[in-house]
Write a protein that holds these residues in place. Structure first.
Motif, PDB file in Angstrom:
ATOM      1  N   SER A  40     -67.861  23.743 -31.426  1.00 19.04           N
ATOM      2  CA  SER A  40     -68.734  22.873 -32.222  1.00 19.04           C
ATOM      3  C   SER A  40     -67.954  22.076 -33.262  1.00 19.04           C
ATOM      4  O   SER A  40     -68.444  21.059 -33.757  1.00 19.04           O
ATOM      5  CB  SER A  40     -69.823  23.703 -32.919  1.00 19.04           C
ATOM      6  OG  SER A  40     -69.315  24.398 -34.045  1.00 19.04           O
TER       7      SER A  40
ATOM      8  N   TYR B  19     -68.882  16.608 -34.448  1.00 19.36           N
ATOM      9  CA  TYR B  19     -70.261  16.975 -34.770  1.00 19.36           C
ATOM     10  C   TYR B  19     -70.455  17.306 -36.249  1.00 19.36           C
ATOM     11  O   TYR B  19     -71.394  18.000 -36.617  1.00 19.36           O
ATOM     12  CB  TYR B  19     -70.709  18.164 -33.912  1.00 19.36           C
ATOM     13  CG  TYR B  19     -70.608  17.893 -32.435  1.00 19.36           C
ATOM     14  CD1 TYR B  19     -71.420  16.944 -31.813  1.00 19.36           C
ATOM     15  CD2 TYR B  19     -69.685  18.574 -31.640  1.00 19.36           C
ATOM     16  CE1 TYR B  19     -71.324  16.680 -30.461  1.00 19.36           C
ATOM     17  CE2 TYR B  19     -69.586  18.324 -30.279  1.00 19.36           C
ATOM     18  CZ  TYR B  19     -70.406  17.379 -29.702  1.00 19.36           C
ATOM     19  OH  TYR B  19     -70.300  17.122 -28.354  1.00 19.36           O
TER      20      TYR B  19
ATOM     21  N   PRO C 236     -72.271  21.170 -37.731  1.00 21.03           N
ATOM     22  CA  PRO C 236     -72.776  21.202 -36.359  1.00 21.03           C
ATOM     23  C   PRO C 236     -74.054  22.017 -36.213  1.00 21.03           C
ATOM     24  O   PRO C 236     -74.175  23.110 -36.762  1.00 21.03           O
ATOM     25  CB  PRO C 236     -71.624  21.859 -35.583  1.00 21.03           C
ATOM     26  CG  PRO C 236     -70.408  21.575 -36.396  1.00 21.03           C
ATOM     27  CD  PRO C 236     -70.872  21.629 -37.812  1.00 21.03           C
TER      28      PRO C 236
ATOM     29  N   TYR D 148     -76.455  23.573 -33.238  1.00 25.91           N
ATOM     30  CA  TYR D 148     -76.476  23.845 -31.805  1.00 25.91           C
ATOM     31  C   TYR D 148     -77.129  25.192 -31.544  1.00 25.91           C
ATOM     32  O   TYR D 148     -77.417  25.965 -32.461  1.00 25.91           O
ATOM     33  CB  TYR D 148     -75.059  23.834 -31.237  1.00 25.91           C
ATOM     34  CG  TYR D 148     -74.169  24.938 -31.778  1.00 25.91           C
ATOM     35  CD1 TYR D 148     -74.124  26.185 -31.167  1.00 25.91           C
ATOM     36  CD2 TYR D 148     -73.384  24.729 -32.898  1.00 25.91           C
ATOM     37  CE1 TYR D 148     -73.328  27.192 -31.666  1.00 25.91           C
ATOM     38  CE2 TYR D 148     -72.580  25.726 -33.396  1.00 25.91           C
ATOM     39  CZ  TYR D 148     -72.549  26.962 -32.766  1.00 25.91           C
ATOM     40  OH  TYR D 148     -71.757  27.961 -33.269  1.00 25.91           O
TER      41      TYR D 148
ATOM     42  N   GLN E 173     -77.035  21.214 -26.871  1.00 30.54           N
ATOM     43  CA  GLN E 173     -77.322  20.069 -27.731  1.00 30.54           C
ATOM     44  C   GLN E 173     -78.663  19.461 -27.352  1.00 30.54           C
ATOM     45  O   GLN E 173     -79.166  19.661 -26.248  1.00 30.54           O
ATOM     46  CB  GLN E 173     -76.236  18.999 -27.577  1.00 30.54           C
ATOM     47  CG  GLN E 173     -74.829  19.487 -27.834  1.00 30.54           C
ATOM     48  CD  GLN E 173     -73.805  18.389 -27.619  1.00 30.54           C
ATOM     49  OE1 GLN E 173     -74.034  17.238 -27.946  1.00 30.54           O
ATOM     50  NE2 GLN E 173     -72.674  18.752 -27.056  1.00 30.54           N
TER      51      GLN E 173
ATOM     52  N   THR F  62     -78.780  16.279 -32.233  1.00 27.29           N
ATOM     53  CA  THR F  62     -77.341  16.422 -32.428  1.00 27.29           C
ATOM     54  C   THR F  62     -76.769  15.176 -33.106  1.00 27.29           C
ATOM     55  O   THR F  62     -76.943  14.065 -32.624  1.00 27.29           O
ATOM     56  CB  THR F  62     -76.629  16.641 -31.079  1.00 27.29           C
ATOM     57  OG1 THR F  62     -77.129  17.843 -30.479  1.00 27.29           O
ATOM     58  CG2 THR F  62     -75.124  16.765 -31.279  1.00 27.29           C
TER      59      THR F  62
ATOM     60  N   PHE G 232     -73.544  12.948 -34.657  1.00 28.19           N
ATOM     61  CA  PHE G 232     -72.112  12.739 -34.441  1.00 28.19           C
ATOM     62  C   PHE G 232     -71.443  12.304 -35.739  1.00 28.19           C
ATOM     63  O   PHE G 232     -72.002  11.520 -36.502  1.00 28.19           O
ATOM     64  CB  PHE G 232     -71.885  11.682 -33.359  1.00 28.19           C
ATOM     65  CG  PHE G 232     -72.192  12.172 -31.971  1.00 28.19           C
ATOM     66  CD1 PHE G 232     -71.172  12.546 -31.119  1.00 28.19           C
ATOM     67  CD2 PHE G 232     -73.505  12.283 -31.532  1.00 28.19           C
ATOM     68  CE1 PHE G 232     -71.439  13.011 -29.840  1.00 28.19           C
ATOM     69  CE2 PHE G 232     -73.796  12.744 -30.261  1.00 28.19           C
ATOM     70  CZ  PHE G 232     -72.766  13.106 -29.409  1.00 28.19           C
TER      71      PHE G 232
END
Length: 361
Positions: free
Chosen positions: A212, A232, A257, A259, A272, A276, A278
C-alpha cells in the motif's frame, strides 16, 4: 469492498523519535515526521511539444547527455531512444520474452555508469544494456550486457537503483519491517535499513501493508540520499544514508492508504475501490531540488493515476513552489532546476513528450 476499511494514523505534528535497532538488528536512525501546510495555488505554465512518433504508453524517462531513454511497457520494443537536440526518435529496443536478456514487463529503469538497467518485476530480474552499443547499432544488432536474477526477498522489490558497483537499493513489498532493502550484485538482500510505517492493525499482513506504500524512488546525485514518493498517500520520504536519518513529510491532503485485504485466486491482495486516492505519480531530482507529479484525486473521479500538478521541494523536505500543466502526465524528469520534461496524454489519449521552462532559483 466492505466497510472494514483500514485507515492509518494521521500525522499532524512534528515529532522526533530516537530509534535504536529493529528485530533484524538493522540501524534505522532518527526519524522526523512533518506536516506541511501548502495553501499556495500552483502557477499555470505552458510547455513546448516535442513531436515524437512511436510512443504507445510511455511512463518513465532517463536522460544521458542529450539522449533520452523512454520506458514504454506496452510497446513492442519497450525502450525508445530520443535525440533531444534534434528532436527525433533514434530507435526502439528490448525483446519481450523469458529468455536471457528478455523481459516480460519493463517495471522501472536506472542508469549507472554507461549502462541502462531495466527491471522486470514479473520475472524478478535486472537486465543491462550498454549505451554506446545501442547508439552504434541503431539497426537492432546490439546485445544485452548483463542480467541479475533477484532471489528470495529481493524479488519483491520496487524500482531498484544502483548506489555503487555492487549494491542496489529499493523499497519492498515483502514481509520486511524495514522501508529500504539493499541487494548485492548476486541478487541477494545484503541489508535492510530504516523503519517502515507500521500497520494500524496487528493482523494486517506486512506484505499487503508494504504494498500500500508502493511508489517511486529517486537517488540524490551524490548517492547519499534517497527520496521516495507514495502512489496511495501524499507522503514524501527523504532518507540520509550517510547520517542514518529520515524525514517523512505529509505534503497535501494528509491522507494515508485506504484498502481492504481481500483474497483473489487464493492469494491475499490489496483491495481498492472508487474511494482509493492517488498521491504522487512520479519523481525526479537535481542536486538541489525534488520535483513530484501529484494527483490527489480518487479513482472514481477518473484518470486519478495521472497528474497535472508539479510540486517542488528541497532535499530537506521544505516546500518551494508548484505548477499546473495543461494535460495529464505520468512521467517527469528534471534536466536542471529550471527545465522539466514530462510524458503527458492529450484528450485523444496520445502520449506526448513536452518541455517546460520554470522560474526556479
Amino acid at each position: 469492498m466492505n466497510k472494514q476499511i483500514l485507515k492509518f494514523y494521521t500525522l499532524f505534528v512534528v515529532v522526533f523519535l530516537s530509534c535504536n535497532v529493529d528485530k533484524a538488528n538493522n540501524k534505522i536512525g532518527k526519524k522526523e515526521i512533518v506536516k506541511l501546510n501548502i495553501t499556495e495555488e500552483p502557477k499555470s505554465i505552458e510547455g513546448e511539444l516535442i513531436a515524437i512518433e512511436g510512443f504507445v504508453s510511455p511512463n518513465r524517462m532517463n536522460l544521458q547527455d542529450s539522449i533520452l531513454f523512454v520506458k514504454d511497457s506496452r510497446a513492442e520494443k519497450y525502450i525508445h531512444l530520443v535525440d533531444l537536440k534534434n528532436k527525433m526518435r533514434l530507435t526502439s529496443f528490448g525483446i519481450k520474452g523469458k529468455g536471457p536478456g528478455e523481459l516480460l514487463s519493463a517495471s522501472s529503469m536506472d542508469f549507472y555508469g554507461n549502462r541502462l538497467w531495466v527491471h522486470d518485476l514479473t520475472l524478478g530480474k535486472f537486465v543491462s544494456f550498454d549505451k554506446d552499443s545501442i547508439l552504434n547499432n541503431l539497426d537492432g544488432s546490439y546485445k544485452y550486457t548483463d542480467e541479475i536474477q533477484f532471489k528470495e526477498k529481493a524479488r519483491q522489490n520496487h524500482n531498484p537503483t544502483w548506489l555503487n558497483d555492487s549494491t542496489t537499493i529499493s523499497t519492498t513489498f515483502s514481509e520486511s519491517m524495514n522501508r529500504l532493502i539493499l541487494t548485492n550484485s548476486q541478487g541477494k538482500v545484503s541489508d535492510e535499513v530504516f523503519e517502515m510505517i507500521p500497520p494500524q492493525k496487528k493482523d494486517t499482513p506486512r506484505a499487503i501493508h508494504n504494498q500500500s506504500y508502493q511508489g517511486k524512488i529517486q537517488k540524490h546525485p551524490s548517492q547519499n540520499k534517497i527520496a521516495v514518493v507514495n502512489r496511495y498517500s501524499d507522503l514524501l520520504e527523504i532518507y540520509d544514508l550517510e547520517n542514518e536519518t529520515s524525514k517523512l513529510i505529509k505534503t497535501h491532503q494528509n491522507f494515508t492508504p485506504i484498502y481492504e485485504v481481500i483474497k483473489a485466486d487464493g492469494n491475499l491482495i490489496m483491495g481498492q475501490d472508487e474511494t482509493t486516492r492517488f498521491g504522487c505519480i512520479d519523481i525526479s531530482a537535481t542536486n538541489d531540488k525534488i520535483f513530484t507529479l501529484y494527483s490527489g484525486r480518487k479513482r472514481g473521479e477518473g484518470f486519478a493515476n495521472y497528474a497535472n500538478k508539479i510540486y517542488v521541494y528541497d532535499w530537506k523536505g521544505n516546500y518551494l513552489s508548484s505548477y499546473r500543466i495543461p494535460d495529464l502526465a505520468i512521467g517527469i524528469l528534471a534536466q536542471n532546476n529550471n527545465t522539466l520534461l514530462t510524458l503527458e496524454y492529450n484528450k485523444d489519449g496520445m502520449g506526448m513528450l513536452k518541455r517546460y521552462i520554470l522560474n526556479e532559483k
